[in-house]
Design a protein around this motif. Structure first.
Motif, PDB file in Angstrom:
ATOM      1  N   LEU A 154       0.825  -1.201   0.000  1.00 42.51           N
ATOM      2  CA  LEU A 154       0.000   0.000   0.000  1.00 42.51           C
ATOM      3  C   LEU A 154       0.864   1.258   0.000  1.00 42.51           C
ATOM      4  N   ALA A 155       1.968   1.227   0.725  1.00 49.21           N
ATOM      5  CA  ALA A 155       2.876   2.379   0.757  1.00 49.21           C
ATOM      6  C   ALA A 155       3.403   2.672  -0.645  1.00 49.21           C
ATOM      7  N   LEU A 156       3.798   1.638  -1.367  1.00 51.45           N
ATOM      8  CA  LEU A 156       4.294   1.831  -2.734  1.00 51.45           C
ATOM      9  C   LEU A 156       3.196   2.338  -3.651  1.00 51.45           C
ATOM     10  N   HIS A 157       2.041   1.726  -3.593  1.00 54.15           N
ATOM     11  CA  HIS A 157       0.953   2.112  -4.493  1.00 54.15           C
ATOM     12  C   HIS A 157       0.492   3.547  -4.234  1.00 54.15           C
ATOM     13  N   THR A 158       0.379   3.909  -2.970  1.00 54.07           N
ATOM     14  CA  THR A 158      -0.050   5.269  -2.640  1.00 54.07           C
ATOM     15  C   THR A 158       0.978   6.292  -3.099  1.00 54.07           C
ATOM     16  N   GLY A 159       2.226   6.058  -2.773  1.00 52.17           N
ATOM     17  CA  GLY A 159       3.282   6.990  -3.170  1.00 52.17           C
ATOM     18  C   GLY A 159       3.417   7.117  -4.670  1.00 52.17           C
ATOM     19  N   SER A 160       3.368   5.995  -5.359  1.00 49.29           N
ATOM     20  CA  SER A 160       3.523   6.046  -6.821  1.00 49.29           C
ATOM     21  C   SER A 160       2.308   6.690  -7.484  1.00 49.29           C
ATOM     22  N   ALA A 161       1.118   6.477  -6.934  1.00 45.80           N
ATOM     23  CA  ALA A 161      -0.077   7.104  -7.508  1.00 45.80           C
ATOM     24  C   ALA A 161      -0.018   8.623  -7.352  1.00 45.80           C
ATOM     25  N   ILE A 162       0.386   9.088  -6.195  1.00 46.50           N
ATOM     26  CA  ILE A 162       0.486  10.531  -5.965  1.00 46.50           C
ATOM     27  C   ILE A 162       1.556  11.136  -6.870  1.00 46.50           C
ATOM     28  N   LEU A 163       2.723  10.509  -6.923  1.00 45.38           N
ATOM     29  CA  LEU A 163       3.803  11.009  -7.775  1.00 45.38           C
ATOM     30  C   LEU A 163       3.391  10.998  -9.246  1.00 45.38           C
ATOM     31  N   SER A 164       2.731   9.943  -9.683  1.00 46.79           N
ATOM     32  CA  SER A 164       2.295   9.848 -11.076  1.00 46.79           C
ATOM     33  C   SER A 164       1.301  10.947 -11.429  1.00 46.79           C
ATOM     34  N   LEU A 165       0.357  11.203 -10.540  1.00 42.76           N
ATOM     35  CA  LEU A 165      -0.628  12.241 -10.801  1.00 42.76           C
ATOM     36  C   LEU A 165       0.026  13.616 -10.887  1.00 42.76           C
ATOM     37  N   LEU A 166       0.901  13.918  -9.950  1.00 41.95           N
ATOM     38  CA  LEU A 166       1.588  15.210  -9.972  1.00 41.95           C
ATOM     39  C   LEU A 166       2.435  15.373 -11.229  1.00 41.95           C
ATOM     40  N   LEU A 167       3.183  14.340 -11.572  1.00 37.93           N
ATOM     41  CA  LEU A 167       4.020  14.422 -12.778  1.00 37.93           C
ATOM     42  C   LEU A 167       3.177  14.531 -14.045  1.00 37.93           C
ATOM     43  N   LEU A 168       2.076  13.831 -14.090  1.00 34.88           N
ATOM     44  CA  LEU A 168       1.192  13.905 -15.250  1.00 34.88           C
ATOM     45  C   LEU A 168       0.692  15.326 -15.451  1.00 34.88           C
ATOM     46  N   VAL A 169       0.219  15.953 -14.385  1.00 32.41           N
ATOM     47  CA  VAL A 169      -0.295  17.314 -14.487  1.00 32.41           C
ATOM     48  C   VAL A 169       0.814  18.277 -14.909  1.00 32.41           C
ATOM     49  N   LEU A 170       1.977  18.165 -14.293  1.00 28.70           N
ATOM     50  CA  LEU A 170       3.084  19.063 -14.620  1.00 28.70           C
ATOM     51  C   LEU A 170       3.563  18.878 -16.062  1.00 28.70           C
ATOM     52  N   LEU A 171       3.747  17.641 -16.468  1.00 23.97           N
ATOM     53  CA  LEU A 171       4.253  17.384 -17.812  1.00 23.97           C
ATOM     54  C   LEU A 171       3.220  17.710 -18.893  1.00 23.97           C
ATOM     55  N   GLU A 172       1.955  17.488 -18.617  1.00 18.39           N
ATOM     56  CA  GLU A 172       0.911  17.857 -19.577  1.00 18.39           C
ATOM     57  C   GLU A 172       0.868  19.372 -19.744  1.00 18.39           C
ATOM     58  N   ASN A 173       1.016  20.093 -18.640  1.00 17.98           N
ATOM     59  CA  ASN A 173       1.033  21.549 -18.716  1.00 17.98           C
ATOM     60  C   ASN A 173       2.221  22.027 -19.540  1.00 17.98           C
ATOM     61  N   ALA A 174       3.386  21.449 -19.289  1.00 11.28           N
ATOM     62  CA  ALA A 174       4.584  21.826 -20.048  1.00 11.28           C
ATOM     63  C   ALA A 174       4.413  21.482 -21.530  1.00 11.28           C
ATOM     64  N   GLY A 175       3.825  20.326 -21.818  1.00 15.73           N
ATOM     65  CA  GLY A 175       3.593  19.924 -23.201  1.00 15.73           C
ATOM     66  C   GLY A 175       2.612  20.837 -23.914  1.00 15.73           C
ATOM     67  N   ARG A 176       1.559  21.238 -23.214  1.00 13.14           N
ATOM     68  CA  ARG A 176       0.575  22.146 -23.806  1.00 13.14           C
ATOM     69  C   ARG A 176       1.212  23.488 -24.139  1.00 13.14           C
ATOM     70  N   ARG A 177       1.987  24.022 -23.211  1.00 13.71           N
ATOM     71  CA  ARG A 177       2.646  25.302 -23.454  1.00 13.71           C
ATOM     72  C   ARG A 177       3.649  25.195 -24.601  1.00 13.71           C
ATOM     73  N   SER A 178       4.321  24.069 -24.686  1.00 15.29           N
ATOM     74  CA  SER A 178       5.272  23.859 -25.771  1.00 15.29           C
ATOM     75  C   SER A 178       4.546  23.828 -27.114  1.00 15.29           C
ATOM     76  N   GLN A 179       3.417  23.126 -27.171  1.00 22.12           N
ATOM     77  CA  GLN A 179       2.627  23.068 -28.406  1.00 22.12           C
ATOM     78  C   GLN A 179       2.121  24.448 -28.799  1.00 22.12           C
ATOM     79  N   GLU A 180       1.682  25.239 -27.815  1.00 19.86           N
ATOM     80  CA  GLU A 180       1.203  26.592 -28.113  1.00 19.86           C
ATOM     81  C   GLU A 180       2.335  27.454 -28.675  1.00 19.86           C
ATOM     82  N   ALA A 181       3.516  27.320 -28.107  1.00 11.95           N
ATOM     83  CA  ALA A 181       4.666  28.097 -28.589  1.00 11.95           C
ATOM     84  C   ALA A 181       5.035  27.683 -30.017  1.00 11.95           C
ATOM     85  N   ILE A 182       5.009  26.397 -30.288  1.00 11.92           N
ATOM     86  CA  ILE A 182       5.317  25.904 -31.638  1.00 11.92           C
ATOM     87  C   ILE A 182       4.282  26.422 -32.636  1.00 11.92           C
ATOM     88  N   GLN A 183       3.005  26.377 -32.240  1.00 12.93           N
ATOM     89  CA  GLN A 183       1.947  26.849 -33.139  1.00 12.93           C
ATOM     90  C   GLN A 183       2.094  28.335 -33.419  1.00 12.93           C
TER      91      GLN A 183
END
Length: 131
Positions: free
Chosen positions: A61-90
């Motif tokens: 449970l410790a692994l699953h909880t920690g990895s789920a939280i880290l995955s969610l945070l990284l997903l949001v951060l990286l998606e935001n960075a990717g969106r901004r990158s796409q907007e700059a390219i466009q």
């Protein structure tokens, strides 16, 4: 002023809010090898900590909880960075297309076929809607 100084001036005066600067810094950190090494070390430490847990379920449970939280945070951060990158390219593509269509339009008096190409380019990129 050389290129490095000009780039630094742009970074200081980019008009981004603190969250956007945080996302950029996080993206730079996460997309490098040392972050991967930290994650591998964390997994090794987690695996080695098995005898310290009272039950296997809590250990997992410790692994699953920690990895789920880290995955969610990284997903949001990286998606935001990717969106901004796409907007700059466009935006860069739009500027190049606009400059090209203006150049083509200035030469269209000599070549009627070029007028049609300018219209198709402006329509494809949507330059008329932006002005």
């Amino acid at each position: 002023m050389d290129r490095t100084e000009a780039a630094e001036d742009r970074k200081k005066d980019d008009g981004r809010d603190p969250f956007e600067r945080f996302v950029e810094a996080a993206n730079q950190l996460v997309s490098r090898g040392p972050f991967f090494a930290v994650i591998v070390v964390a997994l090794v430490l987690w695996a080695a900590s098995y005898p310290l847990w009272s039950s296997t379920t809590k250990w997992e449970l410790a692994l699953h909880t920690g990895s789920a939280i880290l995955s969610l945070l990284l997903l949001v951060l990286l998606e935001n960075a990717g969106r901004r990158s796409q907007e700059a390219i466009q935006e860069k593509l739009n500027v190049v297309a606009e400059a090209l269509s203006d150049l083509m339009e200035s030469r269209a008096a000599d070549d009627p076929h070029l007028t049609e190409s300018v219209e198709r380019l402006r329509e494809a990129v949507g330059l008329e809607e932006r002005h």
